[in-house]
Design an enzyme around this catalytic site. Structure first.
Site, PDB file in Angstrom:
ATOM      1  N   GLN A  78      45.392  31.065  42.224  1.00  0.00           N
ATOM      2  CA  GLN A  78      45.635  30.461  40.912  1.00  0.00           C
ATOM      3  C   GLN A  78      45.884  28.957  41.049  1.00  0.00           C
ATOM      4  O   GLN A  78      46.820  28.413  40.450  1.00  0.00           O
ATOM      5  CB  GLN A  78      46.811  31.146  40.220  1.00  0.00           C
ATOM      6  N   SER A  79      45.070  28.282  41.828  1.00  0.00           N
ATOM      7  CA  SER A  79      45.259  26.846  42.043  1.00  0.00           C
ATOM      8  C   SER A  79      44.995  26.035  40.767  1.00  0.00           C
ATOM      9  O   SER A  79      43.900  26.091  40.203  1.00  0.00           O
ATOM     10  CB  SER A  79      44.312  26.382  43.155  1.00  0.00           C
TER      11      SER A  79
END
Ligand SMILES: *Cc1c(COP(=O)(O)O)cnc(C)c1O
Length: 353
Positions: A78-79
């Site tokens: 989930q960058s």
């Protein structure tokens, strides 16, 4: 000195990507009596906002100067940084590849959903180990270069000496807003992971201090690394950033480098009770939306410092809201690794209906 800095900044290759300045909002009193202000980098634009927009202005400036036609970066599943890099690629017309932790999901959500929406090409490393990510990054980059593309590589979090320049400009922006609003904050607090945000702010602060002016303390609340691991790296980045700007004579004072690593909890992206309580506090007093991986833990660090008497009655304290908004919409908060952990109280109440 500040004129000198602004001149140095204006000479750096830069593309305009962010909506700046981001608002500096007046908030309520903290329990200890200091006044909270919130620097809204969650509203920086570029595909739902966040601190990486500032770094990407200079990173993409460098990519353009190098005549690259392709961006590649790497990050956790989930960058936020990967999502904003894909957004920058969309705006600039550059093909963008993202190497992400984990397996390809059946249905993309949160940052991955936005990354796909803006045309990013996602590659999954199949696990979260740094070695796996690096291997996949090298493979994808080599394939692209083999097919004749001119690839600009952006490391995790965009934290290079060039990326950190975005936060030197961010520091100046905040100082201008404080002057306009008649504020002299005693501290600026933000979530830190790769240290680029902290490094840029420290470099800006060091220049302010050179002019003999008092400057707010900067408290970086780590969400992944221990202070021991983060401090040296952050100082090196800050010093490198000043070098990029031709200001190597400006020195980062070691005593000014404050990293609070008490809010990490069990690990990166694993929610903590203090983080969730801080998320509720901010949501119910100013409707600020904080995520569980970064901003929630960062704000927990601010509330903890307040509890320990760090801020005086009547002080002004700035929370730098670094973004993370898309992760809020991932099932179970953004704790992809622990979907069954207790969600924030708001989610409980919705369920109880
Ligand atoms: C990347 C990120 C941070 C940390 O910034 P660094 O410069 O990597 O230390 C903080 N908050 C959010 C929401 C982020 O995406």
């Amino acid at each position: 000195m500040l004129d000198h800095l602004e001149h140095a900044l204006s000479r750096q290759p830069r593309v305009r990507l962010a909506t700046l300045p981001t608002p500096l909002e007046r908030g309520p009193l903290l329990p200890g009596g200091a006044r909270l202000h919130v620097k809204r980098d969650d509203l920086s634009g570029l595909g739902l906002g966040g601190n990486k927009a500032r770094k990407l202005e200079f990173l993409c400036g460098a990519a353009r100067a190098a005549e690259s036609d392709t961006l590649i970066t790497v990050g956790a599943a989930q960058s936020n940084h990967a999502r904003m890099t894909a957004a920058a690629g969309a705006v600039l017309g550059l093909e963008t590849h993202l190497v992400l932790g984990g397996e390809a999901p059946r249905v993309p959500s949160g940052n991955q959903l936005i990354s796909r929406l803006v045309g990013g090409r996602l590659h999954f490393a199949g696990g979260d180990d740094w070695s796996l990510l690096e291997q996949e990054l090298n493979t994808v980059a080599a394939t692209l270069e083999g097919s004749g593309r001119r690839v600009y590589r952006i490391p995790m979090g965009g934290s290079t000496t060039v990326g950190a320049i975005g936060f030197v400009a961010g520091w100046i922006e905040l100082m201008c807003q404080c002057r306009e609003q008649g504020l002299r904050p005693s501290a600026v607090v933000h979530a830190s992971s790769t240290g680029g945000t902290h490094a840029g702010l420290l470099a800006g602060r060091a220049v302010t201090r050179m002019t003999g002016v008092d400057a707010p303390a900067i408290i970086a609340v780590s969400v992944v690394k221990s202070a021991g691991d983060l401090v040296e790296n952050t100082i090196a980045l800050a010093q490198g950033c000043l070098r990029e700007l031709g200001l190597s004579d400006v020195c980062i004072e070691r005593e000014a480098v404050e990293v609070d690593s008490t809010q990490i909890g069990p690990g990166y992206a694993v929610p903590t009770p203090a983080g969730d309580a801080a998320i509720d506090w901010a949501a119910r007093r100013g409707a600020w939306v904080l995520d569980r991986t970064y901003a929630g833990k960062g704000f927990a660090g601010l509330l903890d410092a307040d509890r320990q008497g760090r801020f005086g009655d009547g002080d002004d304290v700035v929370f730098w809201h670094t973004g993370g908004t898309p992760a809020v919409f991932v099932l179970g908060g953004n704790a992809a690794s622990q979907p069954e952990t207790t969600p924030v109280s708001l989610i409980h109440e919705t369920k109880r209906g």
